[in-house]
Design a protein around this motif. Sequence first.
Motif, short mmCIF file in Angstrom:
data_model
loop_
_atom_site.label_atom_id
_atom_site.label_comp_id
_atom_site.label_asym_id
_atom_site.label_seq_id
_atom_site.Cartn_x
_atom_site.Cartn_y
_atom_site.Cartn_z
N VAL A 140 -6.96 57.66 86.76
CA VAL A 140 -6.60 56.89 85.82
C VAL A 140 -5.53 56.08 86.11
O VAL A 140 -5.33 54.87 86.17
CB VAL A 140 -6.35 58.07 84.47
N VAL A 141 -4.16 56.85 87.15
CA VAL A 141 -3.04 56.30 87.21
C VAL A 141 -2.97 55.99 88.52
O VAL A 141 -1.99 55.34 88.39
CB VAL A 141 -2.00 57.74 86.83
N HIS A 144 -12.86 48.85 70.79
CA HIS A 144 -13.90 49.34 69.85
C HIS A 144 -14.03 50.45 69.32
O HIS A 144 -14.75 51.25 68.40
CB HIS A 144 -15.36 49.34 70.58
N ARG A 145 -12.82 51.80 69.66
CA ARG A 145 -12.68 53.04 68.60
C ARG A 145 -12.02 52.33 67.24
O ARG A 145 -12.68 53.80 66.19
CB ARG A 145 -11.30 53.59 69.11
N GLU A 146 -11.41 51.84 66.86
CA GLU A 146 -10.85 51.10 65.66
C GLU A 146 -12.25 50.92 65.10
O GLU A 146 -12.52 50.70 63.50
CB GLU A 146 -10.25 50.34 65.68
N GLY A 147 -13.46 50.42 65.95
CA GLY A 147 -14.62 49.80 65.08
C GLY A 147 -15.09 50.74 64.07
O GLY A 147 -15.85 51.03 63.13
N ALA A 148 -15.11 52.01 64.67
CA ALA A 148 -16.01 53.53 64.11
C ALA A 148 -14.81 53.51 62.51
O ALA A 148 -15.50 54.61 61.98
CB ALA A 148 -16.09 54.33 64.86
N ALA A 196 -10.95 52.38 83.95
CA ALA A 196 -10.81 50.13 83.39
C ALA A 196 -11.97 50.60 82.15
O ALA A 196 -11.34 49.81 81.60
CB ALA A 196 -11.16 49.80 84.79
N THR A 197 -13.31 50.96 82.39
CA THR A 197 -14.29 50.70 81.26
C THR A 197 -13.71 51.23 80.30
O THR A 197 -13.37 50.83 78.60
CB THR A 197 -15.78 51.67 82.25
N VAL A 198 -13.00 52.35 80.34
CA VAL A 198 -12.43 52.82 79.04
C VAL A 198 -11.58 52.20 78.05
O VAL A 198 -11.47 51.94 77.13
CB VAL A 198 -12.20 54.41 79.52
N ALA A 199 -10.91 52.10 79.08
CA ALA A 199 -9.24 50.75 79.22
C ALA A 199 -9.79 49.69 77.99
O ALA A 199 -9.53 48.97 77.23
CB ALA A 199 -8.60 51.03 80.09
#
Length: 141
Positions: free
Chosen positions: A15-16, A131-135, A123-126
């Motif tokens: 991640v970092v 889209h998390r808000e879309g749920a 990077a894909t998660v970031a």
Amino acid sequence: MPNRRRVVETLTQDVVGAQVFNGLIGECVSMPHADYEAVQDATAAILERVVRAVDWPRLLREASFRHDIVHPDQEPSAEDWSPATGVCGECLAEAMLADDLGAQDWERKPTIPREHSSTDWPATVARTFDHREGAGWHPYK
């Protein structure tokens, strides 16, 4: 090194990236140490979630099937063999990665392809996190 720590440190570094630490106090000095610890906590949460998701009896059964087929003559004294499970680490790893819905055909496919070793998952998660808000979920609402 304990497996938990090894997994958490590996995921944290994914991640970092590589960071600089003060060897005397063991704190990250190339980014805020509290942020580094927060990422470690997040990766520990990922590990805990994965461990809860594993069907352990199935994993051990698949590993045992593979071990009997791939290593039928392996001596119990082999360094990587566990008397607690009757299988070696290689067989546990392959069983963990197996994706067949039924029993894996270990004779035909003794090694599971590693298709995601070059995936830049952080990077894909970031990139897709918004889209998390879309749920209907938002951390600050």
